[in-house]
Each structure stands twice: as C-alpha cells, then as structure tokens.
Write a protein that holds these residues in place. Structure first.
Motif, PDB file in Angstrom:
ATOM      1  N   THR A  75       2.728 -16.756  16.750  1.00 30.42           N
ATOM      2  CA  THR A  75       3.888 -17.540  16.478  1.00 30.42           C
ATOM      3  C   THR A  75       4.623 -16.972  15.556  1.00 30.42           C
ATOM      4  N   VAL A  76       6.189 -16.995  15.957  1.00 32.63           N
ATOM      5  CA  VAL A  76       6.997 -16.404  14.915  1.00 32.63           C
ATOM      6  C   VAL A  76       7.572 -17.484  13.915  1.00 32.63           C
ATOM      7  N   PRO A  77       7.330 -17.054  12.485  1.00 30.00           N
ATOM      8  CA  PRO A  77       8.034 -18.061  11.554  1.00 30.00           C
ATOM      9  C   PRO A  77       9.341 -18.439  11.975  1.00 30.00           C
ATOM     10  N   SER A  78       9.467 -19.741  11.467  1.00 33.07           N
ATOM     11  CA  SER A  78      10.850 -20.258  11.695  1.00 33.07           C
ATOM     12  C   SER A  78      11.832 -19.812  10.498  1.00 33.07           C
ATOM     13  N   ALA A  79      13.079 -19.230  10.855  1.00 33.01           N
ATOM     14  CA  ALA A  79      14.230 -19.172   9.930  1.00 33.01           C
ATOM     15  C   ALA A  79      14.443 -20.227   8.969  1.00 33.01           C
ATOM     16  N   THR A  80      14.495 -20.151   7.845  1.00 30.30           N
ATOM     17  CA  THR A  80      14.981 -21.139   6.747  1.00 30.30           C
ATOM     18  C   THR A  80      15.995 -20.401   5.558  1.00 30.30           C
ATOM     19  N   ALA A  81      16.776 -21.380   5.186  1.00 27.45           N
ATOM     20  CA  ALA A  81      17.720 -20.841   4.247  1.00 27.45           C
ATOM     21  C   ALA A  81      16.976 -20.310   3.101  1.00 27.45           C
ATOM     22  N   ASP A  92      23.234 -20.069  14.306  1.00 32.57           N
ATOM     23  CA  ASP A  92      22.335 -21.082  13.355  1.00 32.57           C
ATOM     24  C   ASP A  92      22.871 -20.637  12.033  1.00 32.57           C
ATOM     25  N   GLY A  93      23.453 -19.608  11.590  1.00 34.43           N
ATOM     26  CA  GLY A  93      23.657 -19.293  10.087  1.00 34.43           C
ATOM     27  C   GLY A  93      22.574 -18.516   9.573  1.00 34.43           C
ATOM     28  N   PHE A  94      21.953 -17.905  10.304  1.00 36.83           N
ATOM     29  CA  PHE A  94      20.878 -16.899  10.184  1.00 36.83           C
ATOM     30  C   PHE A  94      21.326 -15.420  10.160  1.00 36.83           C
ATOM     31  N   TYR A  95      20.942 -14.560   9.353  1.00 37.35           N
ATOM     32  CA  TYR A  95      21.248 -13.041   9.388  1.00 37.35           C
ATOM     33  C   TYR A  95      20.130 -12.088   9.672  1.00 37.35           C
ATOM     34  N   SER A  96      20.269 -11.141  10.637  1.00 35.83           N
ATOM     35  CA  SER A  96      19.221 -10.249  10.970  1.00 35.83           C
ATOM     36  C   SER A  96      18.488  -9.627   9.719  1.00 35.83           C
ATOM     37  N   GLN A  97      17.613  -9.300   9.780  1.00 35.61           N
ATOM     38  CA  GLN A  97      16.779  -8.547   8.694  1.00 35.61           C
ATOM     39  C   GLN A  97      16.626  -9.634   7.361  1.00 35.61           C
ATOM     40  N   PHE A  98      17.027 -10.933   7.588  1.00 32.71           N
ATOM     41  CA  PHE A  98      16.937 -11.763   6.525  1.00 32.71           C
ATOM     42  C   PHE A  98      16.073 -13.162   7.020  1.00 32.71           C
ATOM     43  N   ALA A  99      15.861 -13.068   8.280  1.00 38.35           N
ATOM     44  CA  ALA A  99      15.085 -14.305   8.731  1.00 38.35           C
ATOM     45  C   ALA A  99      14.335 -13.867   9.968  1.00 38.35           C
ATOM     46  N   PRO A 100      13.247 -14.619  10.084  1.00 43.00           N
ATOM     47  CA  PRO A 100      12.133 -13.844  11.228  1.00 43.00           C
ATOM     48  C   PRO A 100      12.650 -14.209  12.529  1.00 43.00           C
ATOM     49  N   GLY A 101      12.309 -13.467  13.592  1.00 44.01           N
ATOM     50  CA  GLY A 101      12.703 -13.598  14.863  1.00 44.01           C
ATOM     51  C   GLY A 101      13.825 -13.151  15.386  1.00 44.01           C
ATOM     52  N   ILE A 102      14.646 -12.274  14.630  1.00 46.22           N
ATOM     53  CA  ILE A 102      15.933 -11.884  14.994  1.00 46.22           C
ATOM     54  C   ILE A 102      15.704 -10.399  14.986  1.00 46.22           C
ATOM     55  N   PRO A 103      16.405  -9.565  16.099  1.00 47.83           N
ATOM     56  CA  PRO A 103      16.127  -8.226  16.057  1.00 47.83           C
ATOM     57  C   PRO A 103      17.034  -7.406  14.968  1.00 47.83           C
ATOM     58  N   GLU A 104      16.561  -6.579  14.747  1.00 47.22           N
ATOM     59  CA  GLU A 104      16.829  -5.700  13.451  1.00 47.22           C
ATOM     60  C   GLU A 104      18.276  -5.405  13.056  1.00 47.22           C
ATOM     61  N   TRP A 105      19.171  -5.188  13.973  1.00 49.86           N
ATOM     62  CA  TRP A 105      20.624  -4.875  13.920  1.00 49.86           C
ATOM     63  C   TRP A 105      21.269  -5.880  14.656  1.00 49.86           C
ATOM     64  N   ASN A 106      20.873  -7.173  14.848  1.00 53.47           N
ATOM     65  CA  ASN A 106      21.652  -8.167  15.664  1.00 53.47           C
ATOM     66  C   ASN A 106      22.794  -8.399  14.704  1.00 53.47           C
TER      67      ASN A 106
END
Length: 283
Positions: free
Chosen positions: A5-11, A161-175
């Motif tokens: 399970t990939v953790p959900s991204a949160t602020a 969704d308002g999230f940055y790669s490398q600061f939220a789970p489940g997002i590719p490194e350089w997205n």
C-alpha cells in the motif's frame, strides 16, 4: 501476494518532508558580524515589545505564546512558519535593486539536478497526468534585450492535486521538474500541465495559528522557476494565473502584479499556452 500500500499524500506529510530537506541544506560558514547581529536582534525584540504595549498583551496571552513557540519547535515547523510569513519580505529586500525579471520566494520544494533538456521539452510526468495541458514558453535576454544562449531555466510545480514530487509518496522522482538550456535565440519551451492551488500544512502549530486567527491556509496555483546564466544574476520566482483562486489573498503574500500569467487557448487546439520572458541583471 497483494501489492504494498502506498501512503496517501497529505499537506502535513509534504511539510515534514520539506523540513527534513531544509535541515540537510548546506549553509554559509562565514564568520558572524556581531554588530549586525546585535542591531537586527535588538530591533526585532524592540518591535515585539512595542506590539505587547500597543495591544496590552495579558499574561494568559503571553503564556499561550510561549506554549505555541515551544510547539513550533517540537513540530519542526520553523521552516514552514518562516517561509510562509517572513521570506517574502527578505526576498523584497534582497532584490530591491533588480532591474530585470521580478523575483519572489523560493518556497520549500526546490530540488537541484532536475532532468536537463535543450531549448524545448516535455516535463517528466505520469501516463494520464491530470490537469490542463500547458505550453509555457519565452526568451531569456540581458537588460538590453539581447538573447542569452545556454541560460538555464529550471521549472518545477505541484500536480493537479497540489503535491510535489519528492515531497509526497507515490509520485515519480522527477515528476513535473525539468531544466532547459536555451539556444542561440535565448528561447525555451516547456510542455506541462497547469498546477492546482494547495493548502500549507494545518495539522501542526502553524495550522493552530491560522485557526486561532481565522486566516486561510491556501496558496494559489503557481509555477516555480530559477533562471540563470554565466555573468548574470540568478532570479528565483513564481508565476501565477490570472483569476485563479487565492491570487488576491495568498497566505505566503508572494504574488506580485508582474508575475501574473494570462494563458490563451493553445494554437494546437490542445490546452493552453502562455509566453513569459526573463531579462537578467548583470552579476
């Protein structure tokens, strides 16, 4: 076997990641100017004394302040507090003499070393990346309008969704991160998607301040940029979208009239496009 399970991204999670990154950041080891420290610290403390007198601060309010300051440290939110409520004035002072491109705050989500391209690029993104397609293009010049070859234009921004790669789970490194080196004509062009507004973390001490004061916690949608070239001053900035939510009341107070984008329907018929040029001051 089921997939992990990939953790959900949160602020809040993004905020904690930004704080961890900041603690790892290299800082200047130059000697301290005691006279300057004394002058700045004395003025800051004196200004706080004036606030206490002007508002007739009570002991109960003073104790609440002490408890809140302790919690800011325990929550690791001093970088968040300073970036949101202080950095925009530091930037204003630091760039007061700039004649070319207008700067603003960097924010906590910059990562150096993003994938590098020549003249034009599609930012790394996931299959089916959500958001309105956006062509962001322009030219880098000197103050006389001469194009600058090999200027570096770094772009990074949040997803839909308002999230940055490398600061939220489940997002590719350089997205949604990339750098372009301009050609002889000074031009650059990024194909990306429009980012979304987002809330700063509100589950900690900064959120407690926001709730107690009846403020909101939103930043408007924006593109982050660093533009640099040999012999020129680096400019760090953010660009916002005309009519977007919270452009008029950004919690970080970083919006300036010169930084408003006005996209139009793309010539390709797919999404939107906008042109924004950067004139760099000499170093």
């Amino acid at each position: 076997m089921s997939a992990p399970t990939v953790p959900s991204a949160t602020a809040a999670g993004s905020g904690r990641s930004a704080t961890e990154r900041f603690t790892q950041k290299e800082r200047s080891t130059s000697s301290v100017d005691q006279a300057r420290v004394s002058a700045i610290a004395t003025d800051a403390i004196t200004a706080l004394h004036d606030v206490i007198r002007r508002h007739g601060v009570t002991y109960a309010e003073y104790d609440a302040l002490k408890a809140w300051l302790i919690r800011v440290g325990e929550d690791g939110e001093w970088p968040l507090f300073l970036d949101v409520w202080v950095e925009h004035v530091v930037e204003e002072v630091a760039n007061a003499d700039r004649k070319g491109a207008v700067g603003t705050i960097e924010g906590p989500y910059y990562i150096p070393g993003s994938p590098e391209f020549r003249s034009g690029a599609t930012l790394p993104m996931r299959d089916g990346e959500q958001g309105t397609p956006l062509l962001f293009q322009g030219t880098v010049t000197d103050l006389d309008g001469n194009p600058i070859e090999d200027a570096r234009v770094e772009l990074w921004h949040a997803d839909d969704d308002g999230f940055y790669s490398q600061f939220a789970p489940g997002i590719p490194e350089w997205n949604l991160r990339g750098s372009i080196l301009t050609g002889a004509d000074g031009r650059f062009a990024f194909h990306t998607v429009k980012p979304a507004p987002y809330q700063i973390p509100t589950d900690g001490s900064c959120g407690a301040l926001i709730a107690a004061a009846g403020w909101h916690a939103w930043r408007p949608a924006h593109l982050h940029l660093k533009v640099s070239a040999p012999g020129k001053q680096l400019v760090t900035t953010q660009l916002y979208f005309e009519g977007g939510a919270h452009v008029q009341d950004d919690v970080a107070q970083a919006v300036k009239p010169e930084l408003i984008l006005r996209p139009t329907p793309a010539a390709s018929g797919h999404g939107e496009e906008v042109t924004y040029d950067f004139a760099l001051d000499p170093a």
